[in-house]
Scaffold this active site. Structure first.
Site, short mmCIF file in Angstrom:
data_model
loop_
_atom_site.label_atom_id
_atom_site.label_comp_id
_atom_site.label_asym_id
_atom_site.label_seq_id
_atom_site.Cartn_x
_atom_site.Cartn_y
_atom_site.Cartn_z
N SER A 46 0.87 -1.18 0.00
CA SER A 46 0.00 0.00 0.00
C SER A 46 0.90 1.22 0.00
CB SER A 46 -0.89 0.01 1.25
OG SER A 46 -1.47 1.28 1.45
N TYR A 58 -1.30 0.16 11.01
CA TYR A 58 -1.29 -0.21 9.59
C TYR A 58 0.02 0.21 8.94
CZ TYR A 58 -3.19 -1.04 4.90
OH TYR A 58 -3.42 -1.52 3.63
#
Length: 263
Positions: free
Chosen positions: A132, A145
């Site tokens: 990501s 995250y």
């Protein structure tokens, strides 16, 4: 690496991006081995693509070795599975922290170790990590995250050097905001005007290109987000100020709120 005729293991295959990956790789002539937690979605997809379904929960540490053994000698590993983990650290229980670390970071590392050993022995193979842009740029309310994604980037870059003498490629794909499927789409969050998205099919095409051309890193995002990721790496303090100025905290709040109901 030639994808035609290659045996490819795709994790997280029941999600929208995972399904797009499976379809694209099968279309290129790969023999797809698909894994995910939802057997009801996994088996019909594998049957439609002429592949195999191996249901597994990657948070179960014992399941990973069983999965790799059942998959046999694979030519390409596409480590796509991940759990949403946006939100303030205080909002996560210790169990949820452990689960995010296990699925997002530990599982792909262990799978790369087990699959990579066999690939190195055969001097043939490729390891792909679907990451990501959060692995390049930190943002508020995303500490957990970001930790998993930054860790995955560092791991992949170092592993690429280690595997190079064994003729095994290592690539990382960095999606930005993805429409129609994935964590952003599932959360129901909205983006500020002018911030664009890409599709699950774009991620799949980028993944195939990374394997075929042995690319170290591929970003899947509009130019503005890619430039932001570059700035985030070079000047994180400045990037944090830019994010605050353009209201990124509202987006992460929406992401966290949408993901909280799915944890």
């Amino acid at each position: 690496m030639e994808l035609r005729g290659a045996r490819v293991l795709v994790t997280g295959a029941t999600g929208g991006i995972g399904q797009a990956l499976a379809v694209a790789l099968a279309a290129r002539g790969s023999e797809v081995v698909l894994t995910g937690r939802r057997k009801d979605l996994l088996e019909p997809l594998a049957e439609r693509l002429g592949g195999r379904a191996l249901p597994a929960d990657l948070a179960d540490r014992g399941a990973i070795e069983e999965l790799l053994e059942a998959a046999g000698d694979i030519d390409v590993l596409v480590a796509n599975a991940a759990l949403p983990a946006t939100g303030l650290l205080d909002d996560f229980s210790v169990h949820e922290v452990d689960r995010a670390l296990d699925v997002n970071l530990r599982a792909p590392i262990v799978m790369a170790k087990l699959a990579g050993q066999r690939m190195a022995a055969r001097r043939r193979g490729h390891l792909v990590f679907v990451n990501s842009l959060a692995g390049k740029t930190a943002s508020g309310q995303s500490s957990l995250y970001n930790a998993t994604k930054f860790g995955m980037r560092g791991f992949a870059l170092a592993l690429r050097e280690d595997m190079r003498p064994h003729n095994v490629g290592v690539s990382t794909v960095f999606p930005g905001f993805i429409s129609d499927a994935g964590m952003f789409a599932d959360s129901g969050a909205t983006l500020p005007p002018g911030v664009g998205t890409r599709s699950p099919q774009d991620v799949a095409r980028a993944t195939a290109r990374a394997v075929e051309q042995n690319l170290a890193e591929v970003d899947v995002a509009p130019l503005g987000l890619r430039l932001g990721a570059l700035l985030g790496s070079a000047a994180p303090g400045l990037m944090a100020a830019v994010q605050r100025r353009f209201g990124s905290d509202k987006v992460t709040e929406q992401l966290a709120r949408g993901q909280r109901h799915k944890r």
